[in-house]
Design an enzyme around this catalytic site. Structure first.
Site, PDB file in Angstrom:
ATOM      1  N   ASP A  86       0.422   6.806   0.726  1.00 26.44           N
ATOM      2  CA  ASP A  86      -0.445   7.496   1.555  1.00 26.44           C
ATOM      3  C   ASP A  86       0.173   8.055   2.667  1.00 26.44           C
ATOM      4  OD1 ASP A  86      -2.620   7.108  -0.251  1.00 26.44           O
ATOM      5  OD2 ASP A  86      -3.542   5.460   1.107  1.00 26.44           O
ATOM      6  N   ASP A 133      -4.370   0.177  -4.592  1.00 29.25           N
ATOM      7  CA  ASP A 133      -5.444   0.907  -3.592  1.00 29.25           C
ATOM      8  C   ASP A 133      -4.617   2.132  -3.101  1.00 29.25           C
ATOM      9  OD1 ASP A 133      -7.416   1.266  -2.162  1.00 29.25           O
ATOM     10  OD2 ASP A 133      -6.932  -0.452  -0.402  1.00 29.25           O
ATOM     11  N   ASP A 138       2.950  -6.819  -3.170  1.00 30.97           N
ATOM     12  CA  ASP A 138       3.334  -7.203  -2.023  1.00 30.97           C
ATOM     13  C   ASP A 138       2.254  -7.453  -1.034  1.00 30.97           C
ATOM     14  OD1 ASP A 138       3.319  -4.373  -0.212  1.00 30.97           O
ATOM     15  OD2 ASP A 138       2.898  -3.907  -2.427  1.00 30.97           O
ATOM     16  N   ASP A 162       2.332   0.781  -4.509  1.00 33.25           N
ATOM     17  CA  ASP A 162       2.896   0.906  -3.208  1.00 33.25           C
ATOM     18  C   ASP A 162       3.692  -0.230  -2.853  1.00 33.25           C
ATOM     19  OD1 ASP A 162       1.644   3.420  -3.115  1.00 33.25           O
ATOM     20  OD2 ASP A 162       0.157   3.001  -1.737  1.00 33.25           O
ATOM     21  N   ASP A 183       1.101  -3.694  -8.870  1.00 33.06           N
ATOM     22  CA  ASP A 183       0.792  -2.980  -7.910  1.00 33.06           C
ATOM     23  C   ASP A 183       1.592  -1.713  -7.510  1.00 33.06           C
ATOM     24  OD1 ASP A 183      -0.302  -2.276  -5.128  1.00 33.06           O
ATOM     25  OD2 ASP A 183       1.428  -3.042  -4.199  1.00 33.06           O
TER      26      ASP A 183
END
Length: 269
Positions: free
Chosen positions: A20, A95, A178, A11, A9
């Site tokens: 973001d 994402d 996470d 972030d 992942d």
């Protein structure tokens, strides 16, 4: 070590924050973001925020400078480089969006270490505005997973990765994440795989509710130092295990029955 695929992942896993939120906060648009958040999906909101920032005179260069200041634990970059040097196939499943991820990776000197980045598409349009699109067009072809946000179900991508690596002869997956969006792909991991949830974050909490649902071995971590230590230990242990299996198979192939050997002729006196 060609048998190991490490999926990160981004972030709060590779970097220490949500990219973001970092960009929105650093460019002074937090209040508007919070006002609009209840009215639209996150991914669509980020595209809208890029429009708002552009209308305020914020440039792509401004966004890039903010991204270059993104906090990251000092041991994460060495961990990624070491895993790559050991022959692992490194991939990102996030994402966030492609522009944010590629800008940060390039700044860190890491863009060449990942064979694949799976994330929401983004591009700079002719007006110089960053456009962010959903990975999955949920208005036309929704992914149908109730656990995940409408723009991305990470388990769909993990299943594609699993199918592609199995044809390449790769065996083991290590997944690091996470967030709650990392839970769905963790459920798709198999025995012999490993999941590394960040401790006291949503993925870890979801796994702890019923760890028996996870087939992969679970190895939690708290910061970049533990990420590096645990990840490299897992890679080394997999290497030792695979080497032992190879030697065992090799020995079996080379075993010859003593009875089948020709008998020595007696020496004439």
């Amino acid at each position: 070590m060609a048998g190991i695929v490490v999926v990160f992942d981004f972030d709060k896993t590779i970097i220490e924050c949500d990219s973001d939120n970092w960009v929105v906060d650093e460019l002074g648009a937090t209040d508007l973001f919070n006002e609009l958040l209840p009215t639209m999906p996150w991914n669509s909101l980020m595209d809208r925020m890029m429009k708002e920032l552009h209308s305020q005179g914020k440039t792509i260069e401004d966004i890039m400078e903010v991204l270059k200041r993104t906090p990251i634990h000092p041991r994460v970059v060495p961990a990624i480089k070491a895993a790559h040097a050991l022959g692992c196939d490194l991939r990102i499943l996030s994402d966030a969006n492609l522009f944010f991820i590629e800008t940060i990776l390039k700044h860190l000197g890491l863009e060449e270490y990942f064979s694949e980045i799976n994330t929401n598409p983004s591009y700079v349009d002719e007006e110089g505005r960053l456009r962010i699109s959903p990975y999955c067009d949920f208005t036309q072809s929704p992914h149908g997973c109730s656990r995940c946000p409408p723009n991305m179900c990470k388990s769909v991508i993990i299943e594609r990765i699993q199918a592609s690596v199995s044809t390449d002869g790769k065996k083991r997956l290590i997944y690091l994440g996470d967030g709650s969006g990392d839970y769905c792909p963790s459920l798709k991991l198999k025995e012999g795989d490993f999941v590394m949830p960040r401790k006291n974050f949503p993925l870890y909490d979801l796994i702890c509710k019923n760890p028996l649902l996870i087939k992969a071995e679970i190895h939690e971590w708290t910061d970049g130092e533990e990420l590096e230590q645990i990840l490299l230990n897992l890679i080394n242990s997999i290497s030792i295990d695979e080497h032992a299996q190879f030697l065992s198979a090799d020995c079996k192939l080379q075993t010859i029955s003593v009875e089948a050997l020709p008998q020595a002729l007696p020496v004439q006196q």
